[in-house]
Design a protein around this motif. Structure first.
Motif, short mmCIF file in Angstrom:
data_model
loop_
_atom_site.label_atom_id
_atom_site.label_comp_id
_atom_site.label_asym_id
_atom_site.label_seq_id
_atom_site.Cartn_x
_atom_site.Cartn_y
_atom_site.Cartn_z
N GLY A 190 0.88 -0.89 0.01
CA GLY A 190 -0.02 -0.53 -0.13
C GLY A 190 0.39 1.21 0.17
N ALA A 191 0.03 1.88 -0.22
CA ALA A 191 0.78 3.84 0.12
C ALA A 191 2.29 4.22 1.27
N ASN A 192 1.19 2.87 2.45
CA ASN A 192 1.50 3.53 3.59
C ASN A 192 3.13 2.44 4.10
N GLY A 193 3.75 1.57 2.86
CA GLY A 193 4.97 0.49 2.57
C GLY A 193 4.15 -0.60 3.37
N LYS A 194 3.09 -0.87 3.78
CA LYS A 194 2.79 -1.89 3.97
C LYS A 194 1.77 -2.67 3.14
N PRO A 195 2.01 -3.47 3.67
CA PRO A 195 0.64 -4.45 2.93
C PRO A 195 -0.41 -4.60 2.93
N LYS A 196 -1.15 -5.16 1.62
CA LYS A 196 -2.65 -4.03 1.50
C LYS A 196 -3.04 -5.94 1.58
N HIS A 197 -4.12 -5.83 2.37
CA HIS A 197 -4.71 -7.57 2.99
C HIS A 197 -6.53 -6.97 2.67
N LEU A 198 -6.02 -8.85 2.18
CA LEU A 198 -7.65 -8.91 1.30
C LEU A 198 -8.22 -10.82 2.07
N PRO A 199 -9.58 -10.33 2.44
CA PRO A 199 -9.83 -12.11 2.90
C PRO A 199 -9.56 -12.81 1.70
N LEU A 200 -9.52 -13.64 2.08
CA LEU A 200 -8.62 -15.31 1.53
C LEU A 200 -9.70 -15.79 0.59
N LYS A 201 -10.95 -15.69 0.32
CA LYS A 201 -12.09 -15.52 0.16
C LYS A 201 -12.32 -14.65 -1.69
N HIS A 202 -10.68 -13.91 -1.68
CA HIS A 202 -11.79 -13.22 -3.04
C HIS A 202 -9.65 -13.73 -4.10
N ALA A 203 -9.42 -14.20 -3.35
CA ALA A 203 -7.99 -15.01 -3.96
C ALA A 203 -8.80 -15.96 -5.02
#
Length: 899
Positions: A190-203
């Motif tokens: 992300g813009a803050n330099g940290k990973p963007k998290h998405l729920p695993l079901k989106h994968a």
């Protein structure tokens, strides 16, 4: 490559805080597995000279090594562990900076083991080491052509870097099921330099089968070890938010280390990290001042049980044991409850109360801190965290013991002639403070900071009444002359007697009518004295020393009692005394094996008996935290300031010069007296130019004899015991080696360079260098480079003329003038090989003078009669000596044994 299978690898920390891998010979047989590990370590150190410790952090050795190597391996593995836990490392490979976990530096500082250079292990040093690991990873990964996962696989196939899947567990306060679980995946930065998290079901919706299989690879690895994860995959619940009760959450939390080892990142409540399900028993001692001083002082105490950051009463603990196992919601907070461990906590409380029934002394409390599980009779070490804390009064005392600047000042007596530097005054205050509480004190200031003058200043504070018994100073025989010189200079009014056959002219003489000619002082004679000086050897010989109750026992070069099994050590420990002080310039934290014996004299019982301490030492391999407890126990009784300390460095000149007095060995005394007799006979038969030549030849002869009798006789053995200077050089260089410093040794005689080199190599256990006029110019450059390199080269022996110009040897911070040129300009020029531009350390200059000989008399002429010195140091100096009349000349050469 050298065969390392018969050696033990250790790490020494250099004064510049660099780490050096050294190898010590071992006597025991090495197993095949251990030999293979040693070979791997040696190869890594050889192949990756600057990054070997970083590289070793990836390896999983099944064995323990030396405490120092294990310590730095653990630190390196912490970096690798943080590296493995870093999300999106493939994306960040060119810009990854692995941050230090909070609290890691403090944990490692407190757990630093006893090793060479432990005093140089500072927060800044460890932070620099961590940044070095970051640099090593960046260099490696920049040159590596494959994926980051391939890099780890090449380093160690058993290590799994973090994947993109995260397991989250959070509190769900508004539900009947108090915990919520969710699996997410990282979808880039992300813009803050940290990973963007998405729920695993989106994968499932955005990834094809191969991509999904790659994404879930770390989860499948975890499922091979965890029934929980396998069930989540099989049921499909892994792709949906779940609500869990306390038991389900507890089972999940216990398996987190397994998940992270497979590359699944976990985000969990902070309270779980803090509690780790281990109860804590806190013993608070010394809220009130006891009625007596010393380790036998009786202290008040109270006991508390803690779970996480909660404090619990005995009744609350018993209630929890009846109702709960796993996670419990207590006082509005979740904590992990392990019934067996809580039972052990209650057992510890009962045991503490039993110990205190007959009175809890300060010594008992300290021993409990050292090995609490053993002292409290707990069944399994690590089941309970035992914390011995200090109450109000004891905290205030320990605070002053560890911060001398807070101690009330004491004024040296009127007869004391020196002006103390500020840190020296604080040292005197500290000695006085510990003595007032009945504690033994270890004055361990760095060489050259003036330990002797601080002791004399403290002795000068004693009231001048004769009701006080005399004090006893025990030193190596080679230091007696130095002490006499310092007493005459700084405290000449001190009533002193030397109990040593070679120093008895001013002392009462034995009764010649008795068969036993042993030197002895009666109680009446002792009561009239302030200080008696004797040697370690004579303590076991003079039985009368142990029959007198001394006011203060002072040991200089106290490492002489490091071996508790010797007759010498046992005799010293048998001496009765009200106060005890030990002095040493050698770091007391270099060797764990020496520590017990030192404190057994200083504060008997503080570290338990020999067997108890040996058992404690055995536990340190598996429980490095024991080093932290040990340091907390001993450091209040040790005052050590370094030449690099900010509180000291401003008080010191950049170059500290000191005279080092050596006494002639018995063999030197015989030859010296014979040479004086030969000079007296010969001088009567020569006149004019022949007389001058004769005097000059004898001047050279005496200088050679003062160095070593074998230099004069040409026998070539050069045994250390035959030369007072060799003995003094040994004591200085032993301390230099313990601190892993470097020294330049100057002599005006080329023929002395090789004997000195051979002798010094037995002390430093490393090869040294020799430079004299016959060394070719091209080779000189190589010698200088070798000495200045990072590889530890402890010493260089130089002939004075060859080493006087054109050399830059700033890695040395000690300079020894083994024999004197009697020309300050020439000696200063040689000293400036170390003390010059580029030198970042304080330089300590040791100028050797042989007591009672022509060396001392000419040194006195230079020091006390500047007008005459102006003539002596000119090229015509030898002419000045040759022009003396027979009486003055013989007086100059005559041996005057010290009193």
């Amino acid at each position: 490559m050298t065969d390392r299978t018969k050696e033990q690898p250790i790490i020494s920390v250099m004064p510049d805080q660099a780490l050096v891998l050294e190898w010590e010979t071992v006597k025991h047989t090495v197993s095949q597995d251990r030999a293979q590990c040693l070979l791997e370590i040696a190869q890594t150190a050889e192949n990756r000279k600057s990054d070997w410790l970083y590289d070793l952090g990836f390896k999983q050795f099944p064995l323990n090594f030396s405490a120092s190597l294990d310590y730095f391996l653990r630190f390196s593995r912490c970096f690798v562990r943080e590296l493995l836990k870093t999300a999106e490392l493939e994306t960040l490979r060119q810009d990854a900076v692995i941050s230090l976990p909070q609290g890691l530096i403090n944990d490692f500082i407190s757990a630093c083991p006893m090793m060479a250079g432990a005093e140089y292990v500072t927060p800044g040093m460890l932070e620099g080491l961590w940044q070095g690991f970051n640099g090593a990873f960046f260099r490696d990964i920049k040159a590596f052509k494959g994926r980051v996962s391939d890099y780890f696989r090449k380093k160690n196939p058993d290590l799994h870097p973090a994947g993109r899947v995260f397991f989250h567990l959070v509190e769900n306060k508004n539900s009947s099921l108090p915990f919520a679980f969710m699996a997410t995946y990282s979808a880039g930065m992300g813009a803050n330099g940290k990973p963007k998290h998405l729920p695993l079901k989106h994968a499932i919706e955005t990834h094809d089968d191969d991509e999904l299989l790659t994404l879930l690879s770390t989860v499948y690895k975890a499922a091979e070890q965890s029934r929980i994860v396998a069930d989540l995959i099989e049921s499909g619940e892994l792709f949906h938010p779940l609500a869990w009760d306390g038991d389900e959450a507890f089972c999940f939390l216990k398996e987190i280390p397994d998940y992270e080892a497979c590359g699944v990142l976990c985000r969990i409540p902070d309270w779980w990290k803090q509690t780790a399900s281990t109860p804590r028993v806190t013993i608070s001692l010394g809220d009130k001042k006891p009625s007596m001083a010393g380790l036998d002082a009786m202290l008040d105490f109270n006991v508390k049980v803690g779970l996480g950051n909660l404090e619990l009463s005995r009744q609350e603990v018993e209630a929890i044991l009846e109702q709960t196992q796993g996670l419990a919601f207590i006082k509005n907070k979740w904590v992990a409850v392990d019934p067996e461990k809580l039972k052990q906590a209650l057992k510890a409380c009962n045991r503490i109360e039993d110990l205190a029934a007959s009175g809890m002394t300060l010594g008992t409390a300290m021993r409990t801190r050292l090995a609490p599980e053993k002292m409290l009779g707990l069944d399994n070490a690590g089941q309970v965290d035992i914390n011995v804390s200090s109450g109000t009064w004891l905290t205030s005392v320990l605070e002053k013991m560890t911060h001398p600047e807070q101690v009330d000042p004491v004024v040296p007596g009127k007869d004391f002639k020196a002006k103390l530097r500020p840190y020296q005054s604080k040292g005197v205050d500290w000695l006085n403070f510990l003595a007032s509480y009945g504690f033994g004190a270890c004055l361990a200031d760095d060489m050259g900071l003036g330990k002797t003058v601080q002791i004399l200043a403290w002795l000068s504070t004693f009231p001048s009444n004769r009701k006080r018994p005399a004090s006893l100073l025990v030193v190596p025989a080679s230091l007696i002359s130095n002490w006499q010189s310092e007493i005459n200079r700084f405290l000449p009014g001190l009533k002193t007697c030397v109990a040593h056959p070679g120093f008895t002219s001013s002392a009462p003489q034995p009764d010649k009518t008795k068969k036993n000619k042993e030197f002895k002082l009666t109680k009446t004679q002792l009561d009239r004295l302030d200080l008696v000086i004797t040697s370690y050897t004579l303590v076991k010989k003079y039985a009368w020393l142990a029959k007198y109750s001394w006011h203060c026992l002072i040991l200089d070069e106290a490492q002489a009692i490091k071996n508790p099994a010797t007759h010498q050590t046992r005799a010293v420990k048998a001496l009765p005394g009200t106060h005890r002080i030990v002095m040493t310039g050698t770091p007391v934290e270099n060797r764990l094996s020496d520590l017990w014996s030192l404190f057994d004299f200083l504060n008997p019982g503080l570290l338990g008996n020999k067997t108890e301490f040996a058992n404690f030492a055995k536990t340190l391999k598996d429980n490095p935290g024991g080093y932290a407890r040990l340091r907390q126990m001993i450091f209040p009784y040790i005052l050590r300031r370094l030449k690099t300390d900010k509180t000291v460095i401003t008080d010191l000149p950049d170059k500290v010069e000191m005279k080092v007095f050596a006494d002639l060995s018995p063999k030197q005394v015989v030859l010296y007296k014979k040479s004086v007799k030969d000079l007296k006979q010969a001088i009567e038969t020569f006149t004019g130019i022949q007389r001058k030549g004769l005097v000059l030849s004898f001047l050279l002869r005496f200088k050679q004899l003062c160095n070593h009798p074998d230099q004069l006789t040409g026998s070539g053995d050069f045994k250390a015991t035959h030369s007072g200077k060799f003995i003094r050089l040994c004591s200085i260089c032993e301390t230099v080696y313990e601190k892993r410093e470097r020294v330049l040794v100057f002599t005006q005689f080329k023929e002395m360079t090789e004997p000195l080199r051979a002798f010094l190599e037995t002390i430093f256990h490393h090869p040294g260098l020799v430079l004299h006029g016959s060394v070719p110019v091209a080779k000189r450059k190589k010698l200088i480079q070798t000495f200045q390199d990072d590889t530890y080269c402890p010493f260089m022996v130089l002939s004075l003329k060859a080493g006087g110009v054109g050399l830059n040897l700033t890695r040395a911070n000690h300079v020894v003038h083994f024999d004197r040129w009697w020309n300050p300009a020439v000696e200063n020029q040689a000293t400036d090989r170390a003390f010059r531009i580029g030198q970042t350390q304080k330089v300590l200059v040791h100028k050797f003078v042989t007591r009672g000989t022509i060396e001392e008399k000419i040194d006195s002429m230079i020091s006390e009669k500047q007008a005459l010195a102006d003539q002596v140091v000119t090229p015509s100096a030898q002419g000045l000596i040759t022009e003396m009349d027979d009486k003055n000349l013989l007086d100059l050469f005559r041996l005057t044994l010290p009193e």
